[in-house]
Design a protein around this motif. Sequence first.
Motif, PDB file in Angstrom:
ATOM      1  N   MET A 203      37.670  65.287  76.627  1.00 36.69           N
ATOM      2  CA  MET A 203      37.049  64.058  77.120  1.00 36.69           C
ATOM      3  C   MET A 203      37.714  63.654  78.434  1.00 36.69           C
ATOM      4  O   MET A 203      38.937  63.590  78.516  1.00 36.69           O
ATOM      5  N   PRO A 204      36.936  63.389  79.485  1.00 39.79           N
ATOM      6  CA  PRO A 204      37.524  63.040  80.778  1.00 39.79           C
ATOM      7  C   PRO A 204      38.228  61.680  80.738  1.00 39.79           C
ATOM      8  O   PRO A 204      37.868  60.795  79.974  1.00 39.79           O
ATOM      9  N   VAL A 205      39.233  61.562  81.577  1.00 35.75           N
ATOM     10  CA  VAL A 205      39.964  60.300  81.707  1.00 35.75           C
ATOM     11  C   VAL A 205      39.063  59.317  82.451  1.00 35.75           C
ATOM     12  O   VAL A 205      38.421  59.666  83.436  1.00 35.75           O
ATOM     13  N   GLN A 206      39.012  58.090  81.975  1.00 38.82           N
ATOM     14  CA  GLN A 206      38.173  57.058  82.577  1.00 38.82           C
ATOM     15  C   GLN A 206      38.995  56.162  83.505  1.00 38.82           C
ATOM     16  O   GLN A 206      40.158  55.880  83.219  1.00 38.82           O
ATOM     17  N   THR A 207      38.374  55.688  84.585  1.00 41.72           N
ATOM     18  CA  THR A 207      39.082  54.815  85.525  1.00 41.72           C
ATOM     19  C   THR A 207      39.561  53.545  84.839  1.00 41.72           C
ATOM     20  O   THR A 207      40.668  53.081  85.100  1.00 41.72           O
ATOM     21  N   GLU A 208      38.731  52.974  83.959  1.00 46.42           N
ATOM     22  CA  GLU A 208      39.114  51.734  83.282  1.00 46.42           C
ATOM     23  C   GLU A 208      40.331  51.950  82.389  1.00 46.42           C
ATOM     24  O   GLU A 208      41.225  51.113  82.314  1.00 46.42           O
ATOM     25  N   TYR A 209      40.376  53.095  81.718  1.00 47.56           N
ATOM     26  CA  TYR A 209      41.505  53.417  80.849  1.00 47.56           C
ATOM     27  C   TYR A 209      42.786  53.537  81.669  1.00 47.56           C
ATOM     28  O   TYR A 209      43.832  53.005  81.292  1.00 47.56           O
ATOM     29  N   LEU A 210      42.714  54.245  82.800  1.00 46.95           N
ATOM     30  CA  LEU A 210      43.884  54.380  83.672  1.00 46.95           C
ATOM     31  C   LEU A 210      44.343  53.024  84.180  1.00 46.95           C
ATOM     32  O   LEU A 210      45.547  52.744  84.221  1.00 46.95           O
ATOM     33  N   ASP A 211      43.408  52.186  84.579  1.00 44.35           N
ATOM     34  CA  ASP A 211      43.727  50.849  85.076  1.00 44.35           C
ATOM     35  C   ASP A 211      44.543  50.065  84.042  1.00 44.35           C
ATOM     36  O   ASP A 211      45.605  49.524  84.347  1.00 44.35           O
ATOM     37  N   VAL A 212      44.056  50.029  82.814  1.00 39.16           N
ATOM     38  CA  VAL A 212      44.737  49.292  81.740  1.00 39.16           C
ATOM     39  C   VAL A 212      46.106  49.906  81.443  1.00 39.16           C
ATOM     40  O   VAL A 212      47.103  49.193  81.306  1.00 39.16           O
ATOM     41  N   ALA A 213      46.168  51.220  81.368  1.00 40.56           N
ATOM     42  CA  ALA A 213      47.436  51.897  81.071  1.00 40.56           C
ATOM     43  C   ALA A 213      48.478  51.597  82.138  1.00 40.56           C
ATOM     44  O   ALA A 213      49.643  51.316  81.823  1.00 40.56           O
ATOM     45  N   ILE A 214      48.077  51.632  83.400  1.00 40.64           N
ATOM     46  CA  ILE A 214      49.008  51.358  84.502  1.00 40.64           C
ATOM     47  C   ILE A 214      49.499  49.915  84.441  1.00 40.64           C
ATOM     48  O   ILE A 214      50.695  49.641  84.565  1.00 40.64           O
ATOM     49  N   ARG A 215      48.579  48.973  84.248  1.00 39.20           N
ATOM     50  CA  ARG A 215      48.964  47.561  84.175  1.00 39.20           C
ATOM     51  C   ARG A 215      49.948  47.308  83.029  1.00 39.20           C
ATOM     52  O   ARG A 215      50.942  46.608  83.198  1.00 39.20           O
ATOM     53  N   GLU A 216      49.670  47.898  81.863  1.00 42.95           N
ATOM     54  CA  GLU A 216      50.521  47.669  80.700  1.00 42.95           C
ATOM     55  C   GLU A 216      51.871  48.363  80.817  1.00 42.95           C
ATOM     56  O   GLU A 216      52.902  47.772  80.530  1.00 42.95           O
ATOM     57  N   ARG A 217      51.879  49.604  81.227  1.00 43.28           N
ATOM     58  CA  ARG A 217      53.108  50.401  81.217  1.00 43.28           C
ATOM     59  C   ARG A 217      54.026  50.148  82.402  1.00 43.28           C
ATOM     60  O   ARG A 217      55.228  50.393  82.323  1.00 43.28           O
ATOM     61  N   LEU A 218      53.452  49.677  83.518  1.00 41.27           N
ATOM     62  CA  LEU A 218      54.259  49.465  84.731  1.00 41.27           C
ATOM     63  C   LEU A 218      54.302  48.004  85.169  1.00 41.27           C
ATOM     64  O   LEU A 218      54.754  47.707  86.263  1.00 41.27           O
ATOM     65  N   GLN A 219      53.815  47.107  84.337  1.00 37.85           N
ATOM     66  CA  GLN A 219      53.755  45.680  84.662  1.00 37.85           C
ATOM     67  C   GLN A 219      53.146  45.458  86.052  1.00 37.85           C
ATOM     68  O   GLN A 219      53.623  44.641  86.844  1.00 37.85           O
ATOM     69  N   ALA A 220      52.090  46.210  86.337  1.00 37.36           N
ATOM     70  CA  ALA A 220      51.455  46.162  87.657  1.00 37.36           C
ATOM     71  C   ALA A 220      50.685  44.864  87.859  1.00 37.36           C
ATOM     72  O   ALA A 220      49.991  44.396  86.967  1.00 37.36           O
ATOM     73  N   GLN A 221      50.835  44.297  89.040  1.00 40.28           N
ATOM     74  CA  GLN A 221      50.137  43.065  89.398  1.00 40.28           C
ATOM     75  C   GLN A 221      48.790  43.351  90.043  1.00 40.28           C
ATOM     76  O   GLN A 221      47.902  42.517  90.033  1.00 40.28           O
ATOM     77  N   HIS A 222      48.667  44.531  90.626  1.00 41.25           N
ATOM     78  CA  HIS A 222      47.412  44.925  91.277  1.00 41.25           C
ATOM     79  C   HIS A 222      47.268  46.432  91.101  1.00 41.25           C
ATOM     80  O   HIS A 222      48.219  47.180  91.301  1.00 41.25           O
ATOM     81  N   VAL A 223      46.074  46.859  90.707  1.00 39.28           N
ATOM     82  CA  VAL A 223      45.801  48.284  90.511  1.00 39.28           C
ATOM     83  C   VAL A 223      44.413  48.589  91.056  1.00 39.28           C
ATOM     84  O   VAL A 223      43.465  47.850  90.813  1.00 39.28           O
ATOM     85  N   GLU A 224      44.318  49.674  91.793  1.00 43.53           N
ATOM     86  CA  GLU A 224      43.027  50.193  92.227  1.00 43.53           C
ATOM     87  C   GLU A 224      42.973  51.655  91.804  1.00 43.53           C
ATOM     88  O   GLU A 224      43.857  52.435  92.155  1.00 43.53           O
ATOM     89  N   VAL A 225      41.970  52.008  91.025  1.00 43.03           N
ATOM     90  CA  VAL A 225      41.786  53.387  90.568  1.00 43.03           C
ATOM     91  C   VAL A 225      40.426  53.869  91.057  1.00 43.03           C
ATOM     92  O   VAL A 225      39.411  53.251  90.769  1.00 43.03           O
ATOM     93  N   VAL A 226      40.428  54.966  91.793  1.00 40.35           N
ATOM     94  CA  VAL A 226      39.181  55.538  92.304  1.00 40.35           C
ATOM     95  C   VAL A 226      39.063  56.972  91.815  1.00 40.35           C
ATOM     96  O   VAL A 226      39.961  57.794  92.025  1.00 40.35           O
ATOM     97  N   ASP A 227      37.946  57.259  91.143  1.00 42.39           N
ATOM     98  CA  ASP A 227      37.645  58.620  90.699  1.00 42.39           C
ATOM     99  C   ASP A 227      37.045  59.347  91.901  1.00 42.39           C
ATOM    100  O   ASP A 227      35.929  59.059  92.318  1.00 42.39           O
ATOM    101  N   VAL A 228      37.798  60.286  92.470  1.00 42.84           N
ATOM    102  CA  VAL A 228      37.338  61.020  93.651  1.00 42.84           C
ATOM    103  C   VAL A 228      36.816  62.408  93.280  1.00 42.84           C
ATOM    104  O   VAL A 228      36.657  63.270  94.135  1.00 42.84           O
ATOM    105  N   SER A 229      36.532  62.579  91.978  1.00 41.80           N
ATOM    106  CA  SER A 229      36.058  63.884  91.501  1.00 41.80           C
ATOM    107  C   SER A 229      34.542  63.934  91.380  1.00 41.80           C
ATOM    108  O   SER A 229      34.002  64.905  90.866  1.00 41.80           O
ATOM    109  N   GLY A 230      33.871  62.884  91.804  1.00 34.40           N
ATOM    110  CA  GLY A 230      32.427  62.860  91.662  1.00 34.40           C
ATOM    111  C   GLY A 230      31.994  62.429  90.271  1.00 34.40           C
ATOM    112  O   GLY A 230      30.875  62.700  89.860  1.00 34.40           O
ATOM    113  N   GLY A 231      32.889  61.786  89.542  1.00 30.77           N
ATOM    114  CA  GLY A 231      32.545  61.254  88.229  1.00 30.77           C
ATOM    115  C   GLY A 231      32.950  62.102  87.042  1.00 30.77           C
ATOM    116  O   GLY A 231      32.751  61.717  85.901  1.00 30.77           O
TER     117      GLY A 231
END
Length: 85
Positions: A1-29
């Motif tokens: 199952m491919p990794v989703q941008t929303e999943y990465l966003d949440v994981a980064i915010r939770e695990r790194l206490q990130a205040q701002h996150v931008e995730v862009v899928d540059v693989s064409g989806g």
Amino acid sequence: MPVQTEYLDVAIRERLQAQHVEVVDVSGGCGQAFEVIIVSPAFAGKGLLMRHRLVNAALKEEIAQIHAFTQKDFTPEEWIKKQQQ
């Protein structure tokens, strides 16, 4: 199952206490290549290599599932300065 941008966003915010996150899928989806911007106070006092290692450790399982992961890491202060340029 491919990794989703929303999943990465949440994981980064939770695990790194990130205040701002931008995730862009540059693989064409197909979920195999991502570019991310992470703004976190966890990066304070750390050089580029240490920041990348911190992110790579926090997202070890997710990164292992994808082909390409490009990150730009900033402290909140660095991000504010960058936005003012």
